[in-house]
Scaffold this active site. Structure first.
Site, PDB file in Angstrom:
ATOM      1  N   GLU A   5       1.509  -0.385  -5.055  1.00  0.00           N
ATOM      2  CA  GLU A   5       0.583   0.695  -5.371  1.00  0.00           C
ATOM      3  C   GLU A   5       1.479   1.918  -5.556  1.00  0.00           C
ATOM      4  O   GLU A   5       2.029   2.437  -4.581  1.00  0.00           O
ATOM      5  CB  GLU A   5      -0.414   0.915  -4.239  1.00  0.00           C
ATOM      6  CG  GLU A   5      -1.411   2.020  -4.547  1.00  0.00           C
ATOM      7  CD  GLU A   5      -2.347   2.307  -3.384  1.00  0.00           C
ATOM      8  OE1 GLU A   5      -3.543   2.507  -3.623  1.00  0.00           O
ATOM      9  OE2 GLU A   5      -1.876   2.333  -2.234  1.00  0.00           O
ATOM     10  N   ASP A  32       0.831  -1.192   0.000  1.00  0.00           N
ATOM     11  CA  ASP A  32       0.000   0.000   0.000  1.00  0.00           C
ATOM     12  C   ASP A  32       0.875   1.256   0.000  1.00  0.00           C
ATOM     13  O   ASP A  32       1.867   1.336   0.731  1.00  0.00           O
ATOM     14  CB  ASP A  32      -0.891  -0.033   1.246  1.00  0.00           C
ATOM     15  CG  ASP A  32      -1.854   1.121   1.323  1.00  0.00           C
ATOM     16  OD1 ASP A  32      -2.662   1.266   0.398  1.00  0.00           O
ATOM     17  OD2 ASP A  32      -1.800   1.873   2.320  1.00  0.00           O
TER      18      ASP A  32
END
Length: 684
Positions: A387, A351
């Site tokens: 990401e 993330d």
């Protein structure tokens, strides 16, 4: 504390960090370089009553350690860490607060958002809070570790064959009628044969599980009766979330998580886990003191230059972990290896991954974290997915991660949505996405498979809502519908929300089928969102991070007939044609881009944003046959002249997929009329 108690701890050793089971007791080690004293606090089995405090007798190069004879699995403990309270210098020590070991494998208790968890005085934040929180603090329980998995016991799906399926462990099975109630919404629910058979029929290969690390929900959400359902608020990176344990007697999250992974492996599925090492649940300077903040605040976090009492906030969650610091890097590397070796996972999705490569000069693909992973004998073997954005300066880093990293490709997402749903994208822009996004990944000497292609993910509208809502409807989140992305490139097909108008229903289904087929046929690594294949709706909520209810729990009983079978057909077509799974950029001789009249696309025809229909002809599709893809995103039908056979032979095109309906007309002649908003695939 008596002299007898002081002598209860032997010197132990400074490694490994955390509590480790030895033949004659437990070794404890805590990295707290700026602390002046560290106390081990022992609790009853429920973690409510503090039984003893034992000072760690040794500190070796900033690591405090000691050995507790006779102790073992099941012991509940926490830390009190002494040192200066000097927020302006980055120090936030407060021994009145019991702290969770960052290396805890199992967490006792749950953060309730109360002021007792604050390290600072809520009335005077510049001062420490003197209230003792031992009764409610999060503690660690020494756990029996699952046996290590040998490298050959992992599942390694070749990159060219990988089809990702993103799902939430709880939401995936919470409403599944074929799973026993005690197992729904749990690790063991995902492991049930009825769910695994669904995945097998679809043709996905790799599960990308949303965060599983133990979390602490934000106080703001708790006051609203909500939670951080998605799990992007971690506080214990080694401990699987206890809320996903089954409701069976004696359920244990750690062992059940491993059981889930083993069951997936037994069916040939690869397992990735979404990990959050960009921030912690302790939030900003007014957030709770649960663990890292009270142990080594200035080592673990990026603090603002000249304002060390405040945190950098490139995550948007109040703080940012500093992987340029060896202490933080060690925590992250140890946690990743733990999940691979003891919980059996085969890779990770990171993330807000640019934060992992940030130092004082900004993001670098040669940062310490990337170098550490690349040389690590355990982690160098697993799949790594980034990401590639955060909200810090220069936070958008699509295409800039080092090989062999893969990256979520949001440009692909936006291009497909615009092409099929709202317009504004030319043939050239769409073809660039369809052909693997070379502009993003070729400069780093990577092929198309470096890009993770997706139309929907957990963040944003799911597929049904993408064609049912033009605006977000996030009122249930308690933020007055201000949260979530406002630029969704979505359509409602003429009616906002649910509709029983047959024309609206048919158009929405046609658009979804076109998007799914395009995803399966694009160069790159496809990723699907769980629930899209059964038509689940989140009622227009495009930021359902705090909705642990029927908004996010997949509606298996209401599954749309036929959509999962159609998706399986699309993925089977992808498997059949090697050219669609290539990890190299296709040359002009391998694919020809055609105008509907049959001529090669040229000049301004590439740039038109109206009448954008075209064909992609692959003379060698990689399955011993030719492949023809016909695209019509426009609102009116288009007539296509089909490529002739070699040396004047019959056309011989056989229709194998059409997004507008299931009925096939297997043999095509010299022409085909594509209905509006449709995609056809033919072979010969």
């Amino acid at each position: 504390m008596s002299s007898a108690e002081a002598a209860a701890l032997g010197p132990g050793r400074p490694w490994p960090l955390g509590a480790s089971v030895q033949a004659e007791g437990l070794n404890f080690a805590l990295a707290a370089p700026d602390a002046t004293r560290v106390e081990l606090c022992l609790f009853d089995a429920e973690g409510r009553i503090e039984l003893r405090r034992l000072a760690l007798p040794c500190c070796s190069h900033g690591i405090w350690h000691g050995f507790l004879p006779g102790a073992g699995v099941g012991l509940v403990y926490g830390w009190r860490v002494h040192g200066p309270w000097q927020p302006a210098q980055g120090h936030r020590f407060n021994p009145a607060k019991v702290l969770l070991d960052p290396y805890a494998r199992e967490v006792v208790g749950r953060y309730d958002g109360s002021e007792l968890f604050l390290g600072h005085d809520p009335a005077q934040p510049q001062r420490p809070d003197a209230r003792d929180n031992a009764a409610v603090a999060l503690k660690a329980r020494v756990a029996e570790e699952p046996p290590a998995l040998a490298p050959e016991e992992h599942v390694h799906v070749p990159a060219a064959d990988t089809v990702l399926y993103e799902l939430h462990v709880r939401g995936a099975t919470m409403r599944h009628p074929g799973i026993a109630e005690a197992l729904r919404g749990s690790y063991l629910g995902v492991a049930q044969p009825v769910f695994l058979e669904h995945l097998r029929r679809l043709g996905v290969t790799t599960l990308s599980l949303m965060p599983l690390a133990h979390r602490a929900d934000e106080a703001r959400l708790l006051k609203l009766g909500l939670s951080n359902y998605w799990g992007y608020s971690p506080i214990a990176w080694f401990a699987p979330e206890a809320r996903y344990a089954s409701r069976e007697p004696g359920a244990n999250a750690l062992m059940e998580c491993r059981t889930m992974v083993d069951a997936l492996h037994a069916q040939g599925f690869e397992v990735l886990v979404d990990v959050v090492f960009n921030h912690s649940a302790e939030l900003d300077e007014l957030g709770p003191t649960l663990s890292l903040r009270g142990i080594a605040n200035r080592h673990y976090h990026h603090l603002r230059p000249g304002h060390a009492a405040q945190y950098e906030n490139w995550s948007g969650c109040g703080n940012v972990l500093n992987l340029a610091e060896p202490l933080t890097l060690r925590l992250v590397m140890d946690a990743l290896r733990w999940w691979v070796q003891h919980l059996g996972v085969d890779g990770f999705r990171f993330d807000l991954a640019p934060i992992l490569g940030r130092d004082a000069q900004g993001f670098s693909a040669r940062a310490a974290f990337f170098a550490a992973v690349a040389q690590d004998p355990v982690l160098a073997r697993v799949k790594l997915v980034a990401e590639p954005w955060d909200i810090g300066p220069g936070g958008y880093q699509l295409g800039r991660f080092p090989a062999p990293w893969q990256e979520w490709n949001d440009r692909y997402r936006d291009t497909l949505r615009a092409f099929w749903l709202v317009g504004g994208v030319s043939r050239g822009g769409f073809v660039h996405a369809l052909a693997g996004s070379s502009e993003a990944f070729r400069p780093t000497a990577r092929g198309p498979l470096a890009g993770v292609n997706f139309v929907t993910a957990h963040d944003g509208f799911n597929l049904r809502d993408l064609v049912s809502y033009r605006q977000r409807h996030n009122q249930a989140n308690g933020e007055h519908n201000r949260d979530g992305h406002g630029h969704n490139l979505s359509t409602n097909a003429g009616v906002e929300g649910p509709s029983d108008d047959p024309a609206v229903v048919a158009l929405r289904l046609r658009l979804r089928r076109a998007l799914l087929a395009t995803l399966a046929l694009s160069l790159g690594t496809p990723m699907l969102l769980a629930g899209d294949e059964i038509g689940h709706s989140q009622q227009g909520n495009n930021n359902a991070y705090c909705q642990d209810n029927e908004i996010t729990w997949l509606d298996w009983a209401g599954a749309e007939a036929g959509l999962a079978g159609y998706l399986a057909q699309c993925l089977a077509l992808r498997r059949r044609h090697a050219r669609l799974r290539a990890d190299r950029w296709l040359g002009d001789e391998e694919v020809r881009w055609l105008h509907p009249d049959g001529d090669a696309l040229a000049g301004h025809e590439w740039e038109r944003v109206d009448r954008r229909a075209f064909a992609a002809w692959l003379p060698d599709g990689g399955a011993g046959c030719e492949l023809l893809l016909l695209f019509n995103p426009d609102a009116e039908p288009h007539r296509f002249t089909l490529p002739a056979g070699r040396e004047g032979a019959a056309h011989g095109w056989r229709l194998v997929l059409r997004s507008d309906m299931d009925l096939l007309a297997p043999d095509l002649g010299t022409e085909a009329v594509l209905p509006a908003h449709s995609l056809w695939v033919a072979e010969r």
